[in-house]
Design a protein around this motif. Structure first.
Motif, PDB file in Angstrom:
ATOM      1  N   LYS A  63      -7.625   7.095  -2.416  1.00  0.00           N
ATOM      2  CA  LYS A  63      -6.770   5.452  -2.293  1.00  0.00           C
ATOM      3  C   LYS A  63      -5.432   6.512  -2.169  1.00  0.00           C
ATOM      4  O   LYS A  63      -5.013   6.823  -3.020  1.00  0.00           O
ATOM      5  N   VAL A  64      -4.357   6.409  -1.308  1.00  0.00           N
ATOM      6  CA  VAL A  64      -2.690   6.345  -1.198  1.00  0.00           C
ATOM      7  C   VAL A  64      -2.514   4.826  -2.135  1.00  0.00           C
ATOM      8  O   VAL A  64      -2.936   3.986  -2.326  1.00  0.00           O
ATOM      9  N   ALA A  65      -2.097   5.294  -3.545  1.00  0.00           N
ATOM     10  CA  ALA A  65      -1.098   4.200  -4.337  1.00  0.00           C
ATOM     11  C   ALA A  65       0.024   4.054  -4.336  1.00  0.00           C
ATOM     12  O   ALA A  65       0.543   5.105  -4.745  1.00  0.00           O
ATOM     13  N   THR A  66       0.486   2.705  -4.055  1.00  0.00           N
ATOM     14  CA  THR A  66       1.700   2.706  -3.910  1.00  0.00           C
ATOM     15  C   THR A  66       2.348   2.282  -5.175  1.00  0.00           C
ATOM     16  O   THR A  66       3.592   1.886  -5.296  1.00  0.00           O
ATOM     17  N   THR A  67       1.966   1.858  -5.981  1.00  0.00           N
ATOM     18  CA  THR A  67       2.026   0.217  -7.671  1.00  0.00           C
ATOM     19  C   THR A  67       0.997   0.591  -8.166  1.00  0.00           C
ATOM     20  O   THR A  67       0.594   1.270  -8.001  1.00  0.00           O
ATOM     21  N   PRO A  68       2.169   0.741  -9.702  1.00  0.00           N
ATOM     22  CA  PRO A  68       0.926   1.183 -10.733  1.00  0.00           C
ATOM     23  C   PRO A  68       0.360  -0.145 -11.077  1.00  0.00           C
ATOM     24  O   PRO A  68      -0.722   1.125 -11.540  1.00  0.00           O
ATOM     25  N   ASP A  85       7.173   7.766  -4.957  1.00  0.00           N
ATOM     26  CA  ASP A  85       6.976   6.926  -4.157  1.00  0.00           C
ATOM     27  C   ASP A  85       5.346   6.554  -3.887  1.00  0.00           C
ATOM     28  O   ASP A  85       5.371   5.454  -2.576  1.00  0.00           O
ATOM     29  N   GLY A  86       4.070   6.982  -3.618  1.00  0.00           N
ATOM     30  CA  GLY A  86       3.041   7.013  -3.382  1.00  0.00           C
ATOM     31  C   GLY A  86       2.244   8.246  -4.342  1.00  0.00           C
ATOM     32  O   GLY A  86       2.936   9.399  -4.188  1.00  0.00           O
ATOM     33  N   VAL A  87       0.814   8.033  -4.458  1.00  0.00           N
ATOM     34  CA  VAL A  87      -0.403   9.257  -5.126  1.00  0.00           C
ATOM     35  C   VAL A  87      -1.363   8.888  -4.769  1.00  0.00           C
ATOM     36  O   VAL A  87      -1.900   7.361  -3.703  1.00  0.00           O
ATOM     37  N   LYS A 133      -2.189  13.002   5.213  1.00  0.00           N
ATOM     38  CA  LYS A 133      -1.523  12.652   6.050  1.00  0.00           C
ATOM     39  C   LYS A 133      -1.563  11.476   5.968  1.00  0.00           C
ATOM     40  O   LYS A 133      -0.428  11.019   6.252  1.00  0.00           O
ATOM     41  N   SER A 134      -2.462  10.477   6.171  1.00  0.00           N
ATOM     42  CA  SER A 134      -2.179   8.606   5.932  1.00  0.00           C
ATOM     43  C   SER A 134      -0.882   8.610   4.752  1.00  0.00           C
ATOM     44  O   SER A 134      -0.120   7.888   5.559  1.00  0.00           O
ATOM     45  N   ALA A 135      -1.217   9.047   3.945  1.00  0.00           N
ATOM     46  CA  ALA A 135      -0.059   8.869   2.782  1.00  0.00           C
ATOM     47  C   ALA A 135       1.546   8.971   2.953  1.00  0.00           C
ATOM     48  O   ALA A 135       2.202   8.159   2.834  1.00  0.00           O
ATOM     49  N   ILE A 136       1.469  10.519   4.194  1.00  0.00           N
ATOM     50  CA  ILE A 136       2.904  10.397   4.850  1.00  0.00           C
ATOM     51  C   ILE A 136       2.991   9.498   5.342  1.00  0.00           C
ATOM     52  O   ILE A 136       4.074   9.520   6.252  1.00  0.00           O
ATOM     53  N   ARG A 137       2.360   9.179   6.699  1.00  0.00           N
ATOM     54  CA  ARG A 137       2.338   8.987   7.936  1.00  0.00           C
ATOM     55  C   ARG A 137       2.333   6.897   8.236  1.00  0.00           C
ATOM     56  O   ARG A 137       3.318   6.502   8.372  1.00  0.00           O
ATOM     57  N   GLU A 138       0.600   7.113   7.471  1.00  0.00           N
ATOM     58  CA  GLU A 138       1.083   5.782   7.978  1.00  0.00           C
ATOM     59  C   GLU A 138       1.139   5.411   6.459  1.00  0.00           C
ATOM     60  O   GLU A 138       1.948   3.614   6.831  1.00  0.00           O
ATOM     61  N   TYR A 139       1.571   5.537   5.443  1.00  0.00           N
ATOM     62  CA  TYR A 139       2.430   4.807   4.152  1.00  0.00           C
ATOM     63  C   TYR A 139       3.968   5.468   3.600  1.00  0.00           C
ATOM     64  O   TYR A 139       4.514   4.453   3.478  1.00  0.00           O
TER      65      TYR A 139
END
Lengths: 222, 286
Positions: B60-65, B44-46, B86-92
């Motif tokens: 960058k944390v990408a959440t869409t194609p 759900d995030g890459v 950490k931002s991918a897990i906490r903020e996103y």
């Protein structure tokens, strides 16, 4: 009960955050409680005297103006087969490094040392607080006797590091070992590390000296 | 020991999605894997390396194609991808994170997964590690000197960079192609790369890169069951097309040779540093 290891949790000058971190494992904490014999933990149970134990987890720094704290530290060393300095205050000093006294209600209490400076510790775990998963990992390794996993923490108990963001600069960046992965920056609990041109820049105003960044660095042998 | 580390199988593959092929470096494997993961609820995030003006890399944390596509293509400079972990897990609030990284970044992440001292509730949320082949990297200004001074191209005009056939290539938006021999780019490499002995991201779930496959294709090293499952499904569902890896001198032979060259060359550097009394990294992938 006999084959379970006995564990005590002792709190010195600390915020209780390390214990909360352990409890933050939710249902896994119940598994932990089932697989150990918790014999002392003032926050969770009613036991007045620190008993002898296979493992004593100590969180917090030692206040040198509080002779009770010094006695507890010595008692811990006497009663515990394995003494673990749990979290950055016990392991490295952390936020207590900034203490200088003059505050109510104990204005004379101003000198704090890490537990590792006061007694010989068998293991030390950095972090403010160490993550629930890490504490769980250490306890599980202690139960299983997984020395390979515990090795970094045994070494950390005797290493003389500043436990500051400066460690990263001196031991990694200045030694041409930093390749800019950014793990230090992500691990910092106060967001004191910004990556600029692929290298960490540490804000001394934000760093609480928890030691996590350099422990997490893959280029430092711990 | 195998110079490629441990693995289950090696194939040549490329993405089938035209949008990926238009923007990707070689076979578009990383983009295809991440888009497949996001579209099929495996991820759900890459965490990817995007770029800003002047080819400056930005993790960058990408959440869409679409966000994955925007970040496609190799950046030949340091992108501290793990800094946004950490931002991918906490903020996103991502619970199924994919990470792409160079071999050193993959190693760093594996260490964090084993010893997550500063990472609360992270371990079970990192689901896929995709590694990219890497001989060495350039600091941003090093890359800029290669582009602007050695190739004579303004950084603003660059649309793609590449390394292949012994040269560093620069493609401009005017359709020009400039190149410089790698011999001339060596002085601009970051020196911390010279103590790394991992060419193929040996600790990843899937490793990929151009070496060993024809132009427009990528070599894919499938290292464990997690990697195998996702690649097999992608082939079955038509996200990837595959061909057998060329076992010869210009295929697997070249890949193994380069991996070994990196190990031997950098082991020498590590020994040299030891002689000088300088610290060296822990030996993980020697």
């Amino acid at each position: 009960m006999e084959d379970k290891i006995t564990v005590a949790h002792v709190q010195l000058s600390s915020c209780c955050g390390c214990l909360i971190s352990l409890v933050d494992t939710y249902e896994k904490f119940l598994d932990v409680l089932n697989s150990i014999d918790l014999v002392y933990c003032q926050t969770l149970m009613d036991a007045r005297e620190i008993p002898e134990a296979d493992v004593i987890l100590v969180e917090g720094a030692v206040c040198l103006e509080d002779h009770h704290a010094l006695e507890v530290a010595r008692e811990v060393r006497k009663k515990g087969k394995t003494v673990v300095a749990l979290g950055a205050c016990a392991a490295l000093g952390c936020i207590t490094r900034f203490a200088k006294g003059g505050q109510m209600p104990k204005p004379v209490q101003g000198s704090f040392s890490s537990l590792t400076e006061i007694i010989r510790c068998d293991m030390a775990i950095p972090g403010c607080p160490p993550s629930p998963e890490l504490i769980l990992g250490v306890i599980t390794a202690l139960i299983k006797g997984d020395e390979e996993y515990l090795k970094p923490f045994r070494r950390y108990a005797v290493c003389k590091c500043e436990s500051c963001g400066c460690d990263l600069i001196i031991n990694v960046v200045n030694k041409s070992l930093c390749m800019g992965c950014g793990i230090c920056s992500a691990s910092c609990p106060t967001r004191a590390i910004e990556m600029v041109d692929g290298r960490p820049v540490v804000s001394p105003q934000l760093c609480v000296k928890c030691g996590v960044c350099s422990f997490q660095c893959p280029r430092i042998e711990i | 020991m195998d110079p490629l580390g441990s693995y289950k199988s090696i194939i040549s593959a490329r993405a089938t999605d035209k949008r990926i092929l238009k923007r990707c470096q070689d076979g578009g494997i990383v983009s295809a894997v991440f888009i497949y993961g996001l579209e099929n609820n495996i991820l759900d995030g890459v965490i990817v390396a995007d770029k800003e003006e002047g080819f400056r890399p930005v993790p960058k944390v990408a959440t869409t194609p679409e966000e994955v596509l925007e970040a496609a293509g190799t950046k030949y400079t340091v992108s501290p991808n793990l800094s946004v972990l950490k931002s991918a897990i906490r903020e996103y609030a991502c619970e199924k994170v994919g990470v792409v990284g160079t071999p050193c970044q993959i190693l760093s992440l594996r260490k964090a997964l084993k010893y997550p001292v500063g990472f609360r509730h992270m371990v079970d949320k990192v689901k896929l590690l995709v590694g990219i082949f890497c001989m060495e990297n350039f600091p941003y200004m090093g890359m800029r000197i290669i582009v602007e001074e050695l190739c004579g191209v303004r950084i603003e005009d660059v649309v793609k960079m590449d390394i292949g056939k012994g040269k560093f290539w620069v493609y401009t938006r005017w359709g020009e192609v400039k190149s410089v021999k790698l011999k001339k780019t060596h002085p601009y490499e970051q020196s911390s790369c010279h103590v790394c002995t991992d060419y193929t991201a040996e600790l990843a779930d899937i490793s990929t890169g151009s070496v060993g496959s024809p132009d427009g294709w990528s070599t894919v090293i499938i290292r464990n069951e997690r990697g195998e499952e996702i690649i097999n499904k992608m082939i079955e569902e038509g996200y990837l097309e595959r061909r057998p890896i060329d076992e010869g001198k210009f295929g697997l032979g070249l890949l193994k040779k380069l991996a070994l060259v990196k190990k031997e060359k950098n082991m020498k550097e590590i020994e040299h540093r030891k002689e000088l009394g300088l610290p060296v990294p822990p030996d993980v992938c020697h």
